[in-house]
Design a protein around this motif. Structure first.
Motif, PDB file in Angstrom:
ATOM      1  N   ALA A 144      76.437 -39.010 -15.209  1.00 38.23           N
ATOM      2  CA  ALA A 144      75.264 -39.194 -16.069  1.00 38.23           C
ATOM      3  C   ALA A 144      74.460 -37.909 -16.178  1.00 38.23           C
ATOM      4  O   ALA A 144      74.001 -37.531 -17.268  1.00 38.23           O
ATOM      5  CB  ALA A 144      74.388 -40.318 -15.518  1.00 38.23           C
ATOM      6  N   TYR A 145      74.278 -37.216 -15.068  1.00 36.68           N
ATOM      7  CA  TYR A 145      73.526 -35.954 -15.082  1.00 36.68           C
ATOM      8  C   TYR A 145      74.230 -34.926 -15.965  1.00 36.68           C
ATOM      9  O   TYR A 145      73.591 -34.212 -16.751  1.00 36.68           O
ATOM     10  CB  TYR A 145      73.381 -35.433 -13.660  1.00 36.68           C
ATOM     11  CG  TYR A 145      72.608 -34.149 -13.536  1.00 36.68           C
ATOM     12  CD1 TYR A 145      71.228 -34.130 -13.701  1.00 36.68           C
ATOM     13  CD2 TYR A 145      73.251 -32.957 -13.225  1.00 36.68           C
ATOM     14  CE1 TYR A 145      70.503 -32.954 -13.573  1.00 36.68           C
ATOM     15  CE2 TYR A 145      72.543 -31.774 -13.098  1.00 36.68           C
ATOM     16  CZ  TYR A 145      71.172 -31.772 -13.264  1.00 36.68           C
ATOM     17  OH  TYR A 145      70.466 -30.597 -13.143  1.00 36.68           O
ATOM     18  N   ALA A 146      75.542 -34.863 -15.864  1.00 33.50           N
ATOM     19  CA  ALA A 146      76.303 -33.933 -16.693  1.00 33.50           C
ATOM     20  C   ALA A 146      76.188 -34.298 -18.167  1.00 33.50           C
ATOM     21  O   ALA A 146      76.049 -33.424 -19.038  1.00 33.50           O
ATOM     22  CB  ALA A 146      77.772 -33.918 -16.258  1.00 33.50           C
ATOM     23  N   ALA A 147      76.228 -35.596 -18.464  1.00 30.26           N
ATOM     24  CA  ALA A 147      76.156 -36.034 -19.863  1.00 30.26           C
ATOM     25  C   ALA A 147      74.782 -35.769 -20.469  1.00 30.26           C
ATOM     26  O   ALA A 147      74.674 -35.452 -21.658  1.00 30.26           O
ATOM     27  CB  ALA A 147      76.489 -37.522 -19.955  1.00 30.26           C
ATOM     28  N   LEU A 148      73.732 -35.881 -19.667  1.00 26.28           N
ATOM     29  CA  LEU A 148      72.390 -35.640 -20.186  1.00 26.28           C
ATOM     30  C   LEU A 148      72.118 -34.161 -20.419  1.00 26.28           C
ATOM     31  O   LEU A 148      71.220 -33.801 -21.189  1.00 26.28           O
ATOM     32  CB  LEU A 148      71.353 -36.214 -19.219  1.00 26.28           C
ATOM     33  CG  LEU A 148      71.318 -37.735 -19.108  1.00 26.28           C
ATOM     34  CD1 LEU A 148      70.376 -38.165 -17.999  1.00 26.28           C
ATOM     35  CD2 LEU A 148      70.897 -38.370 -20.436  1.00 26.28           C
ATOM     36  N   GLY A 149      72.876 -33.300 -19.764  1.00 28.14           N
ATOM     37  CA  GLY A 149      72.761 -31.869 -20.003  1.00 28.14           C
ATOM     38  C   GLY A 149      71.384 -31.321 -19.673  1.00 28.14           C
ATOM     39  O   GLY A 149      70.791 -31.641 -18.636  1.00 28.14           O
ATOM     40  N   ALA A 150      70.844 -30.519 -20.583  1.00 23.96           N
ATOM     41  CA  ALA A 150      69.560 -29.852 -20.355  1.00 23.96           C
ATOM     42  C   ALA A 150      68.368 -30.735 -20.689  1.00 23.96           C
ATOM     43  O   ALA A 150      67.224 -30.355 -20.420  1.00 23.96           O
ATOM     44  CB  ALA A 150      69.493 -28.564 -21.182  1.00 23.96           C
ATOM     45  N   ASP A 151      68.603 -31.911 -21.253  1.00 23.10           N
ATOM     46  CA  ASP A 151      67.487 -32.756 -21.696  1.00 23.10           C
ATOM     47  C   ASP A 151      66.478 -33.070 -20.589  1.00 23.10           C
ATOM     48  O   ASP A 151      65.272 -32.942 -20.802  1.00 23.10           O
ATOM     49  CB  ASP A 151      68.022 -34.053 -22.309  1.00 23.10           C
ATOM     50  CG  ASP A 151      68.641 -33.827 -23.682  1.00 23.10           C
ATOM     51  OD1 ASP A 151      68.446 -32.722 -24.238  1.00 23.10           O
ATOM     52  OD2 ASP A 151      69.322 -34.733 -24.183  1.00 23.10           O
ATOM     53  N   PRO A 152      66.926 -33.513 -19.386  1.00 19.81           N
ATOM     54  CA  PRO A 152      65.923 -33.820 -18.349  1.00 19.81           C
ATOM     55  C   PRO A 152      65.052 -32.617 -17.995  1.00 19.81           C
ATOM     56  O   PRO A 152      63.859 -32.755 -17.737  1.00 19.81           O
ATOM     57  CB  PRO A 152      66.768 -34.263 -17.153  1.00 19.81           C
ATOM     58  CG  PRO A 152      68.063 -34.727 -17.750  1.00 19.81           C
ATOM     59  CD  PRO A 152      68.289 -33.823 -18.916  1.00 19.81           C
ATOM     60  N   HIS A 153      65.642 -31.423 -17.993  1.00 14.40           N
ATOM     61  CA  HIS A 153      64.891 -30.234 -17.622  1.00 14.40           C
ATOM     62  C   HIS A 153      63.931 -29.808 -18.733  1.00 14.40           C
ATOM     63  O   HIS A 153      62.858 -29.261 -18.463  1.00 14.40           O
ATOM     64  CB  HIS A 153      65.862 -29.103 -17.265  1.00 14.40           C
ATOM     65  CG  HIS A 153      66.757 -29.446 -16.115  1.00 14.40           C
ATOM     66  ND1 HIS A 153      66.352 -29.365 -14.795  1.00 14.40           N
ATOM     67  CD2 HIS A 153      68.032 -29.909 -16.094  1.00 14.40           C
ATOM     68  CE1 HIS A 153      67.341 -29.743 -14.009  1.00 14.40           C
ATOM     69  NE2 HIS A 153      68.370 -30.084 -14.765  1.00 14.40           N
ATOM     70  N   ARG A 154      64.301 -30.078 -19.969  1.00 14.18           N
ATOM     71  CA  ARG A 154      63.371 -29.797 -21.069  1.00 14.18           C
ATOM     72  C   ARG A 154      62.125 -30.661 -20.960  1.00 14.18           C
ATOM     73  O   ARG A 154      61.050 -30.283 -21.426  1.00 14.18           O
ATOM     74  CB  ARG A 154      64.050 -30.046 -22.426  1.00 14.18           C
ATOM     75  CG  ARG A 154      65.086 -29.010 -22.818  1.00 14.18           C
ATOM     76  CD  ARG A 154      65.441 -29.080 -24.285  1.00 14.18           C
ATOM     77  NE  ARG A 154      65.967 -30.400 -24.672  1.00 14.18           N
ATOM     78  CZ  ARG A 154      65.284 -31.311 -25.349  1.00 14.18           C
ATOM     79  NH1 ARG A 154      64.030 -31.085 -25.708  1.00 14.18           N
ATOM     80  NH2 ARG A 154      65.861 -32.467 -25.671  1.00 14.18           N
ATOM     81  N   HIS A 155      62.273 -31.826 -20.332  1.00 19.31           N
ATOM     82  CA  HIS A 155      61.140 -32.739 -20.177  1.00 19.31           C
ATOM     83  C   HIS A 155      60.474 -32.619 -18.807  1.00 19.31           C
ATOM     84  O   HIS A 155      59.676 -33.479 -18.439  1.00 19.31           O
ATOM     85  CB  HIS A 155      61.609 -34.181 -20.410  1.00 19.31           C
ATOM     86  CG  HIS A 155      61.987 -34.456 -21.832  1.00 19.31           C
ATOM     87  ND1 HIS A 155      61.060 -34.681 -22.828  1.00 19.31           N
ATOM     88  CD2 HIS A 155      63.208 -34.510 -22.444  1.00 19.31           C
ATOM     89  CE1 HIS A 155      61.670 -34.892 -23.981  1.00 19.31           C
ATOM     90  NE2 HIS A 155      62.985 -34.801 -23.774  1.00 19.31           N
ATOM     91  N   GLY A 156      60.817 -31.582 -18.050  1.00 19.30           N
ATOM     92  CA  GLY A 156      60.075 -31.297 -16.828  1.00 19.30           C
ATOM     93  C   GLY A 156      60.794 -31.514 -15.517  1.00 19.30           C
ATOM     94  O   GLY A 156      60.217 -31.262 -14.457  1.00 19.30           O
TER      95      GLY A 156
END
Length: 204
Positions: free
Chosen positions: A70-82
């Protein structure tokens, strides 16, 4: 007009957040419902001991998330949100018992083992840890997936091993209790869920 959504996710723990994010990335409109005044479920940081000293409460198995699909699939999105993970090269965790004793763990297993009072414990600890590391890929595949899926079965060498581990053979511990799977601790198999409808479509 009452808003409609393709999916409604109940609960904003890590699983709920990942499910909602994955559906949204797939083009679905998603409503995330949470009864608490904050998101995150058991992922929380709270002041529990000393003023100004913050602790991770409950959740501590983030490596299972960052090493999972799941973390790999979400990519950079979680980090863009903080989202930001901070690590240390020294002490990484500690446990305080009710009697006030403290157990500390270093990132270097040898440094942790050196604090043990008995050489036999040091040897056993390092041996057990190495055994875990030797099987980390397989264990990660099991912990990060559905225990009854064919994909997870491949991580342990096929169906024979899982059948031997009783994952596929439920038993009752006493009359009236639910079926249990002792090797994984799950309850009896759930009914097969209906296939999710495509965005904008209802179920028949």
């Amino acid at each position: 007009m009452t808003p409609t959504f393709d999916a409604v996710v109940i609960g904003s723990g890590v699983n709920g957040l990942v499910a909602a994010a994955q559906l949204a990335k797939g083009g679905w409109s998603v409503a995330l419902i949470e009864g608490s005044d904050r998101l995150g479920g058991f992922i929380a940081t709270e002041e529990r001991t000393l003023p100004g000293y913050l602790h991770d409460t409950y959740s501590s198995w983030h490596p299972l998330f960052v090493s999972g699909g799941a973390y790999a699939a979400l990519g950079a999105d979680p980090h863009r949100h903080g989202l930001e993970y901070r690590n240390t090269d020294g002490l990484i965790t500690g446990t305080v018992t009710d009697e006030g004793r403290v157990v500390l763990a270093h990132r270097d297993p040898a440094a942790t083992a050196e604090m043990f009072g008995h050489s036999e414990d040091r040897t056993a600890y390092l041996t057990l840890l190495q055994r875990f590391l030797d099987n980390a890929d397989a264990l990660g595949g099991i912990l990060g997936g559905e225990p009854r899926s064919p994909r997870v079965r491949r991580h342990v060498g096929g169906s024979a091993e899982l059948d031997q581990a009783l994952l596929w053979r439920p038993y009752r511990s006493r009359p009236g209790t639910p079926h249990l799977y002792p090797a994984c601790g799950t309850s009896a198999p759930r009914p097969t869920p209906a296939r999710a409808p495509a965005p904008g479509r209802g179920t028949s």
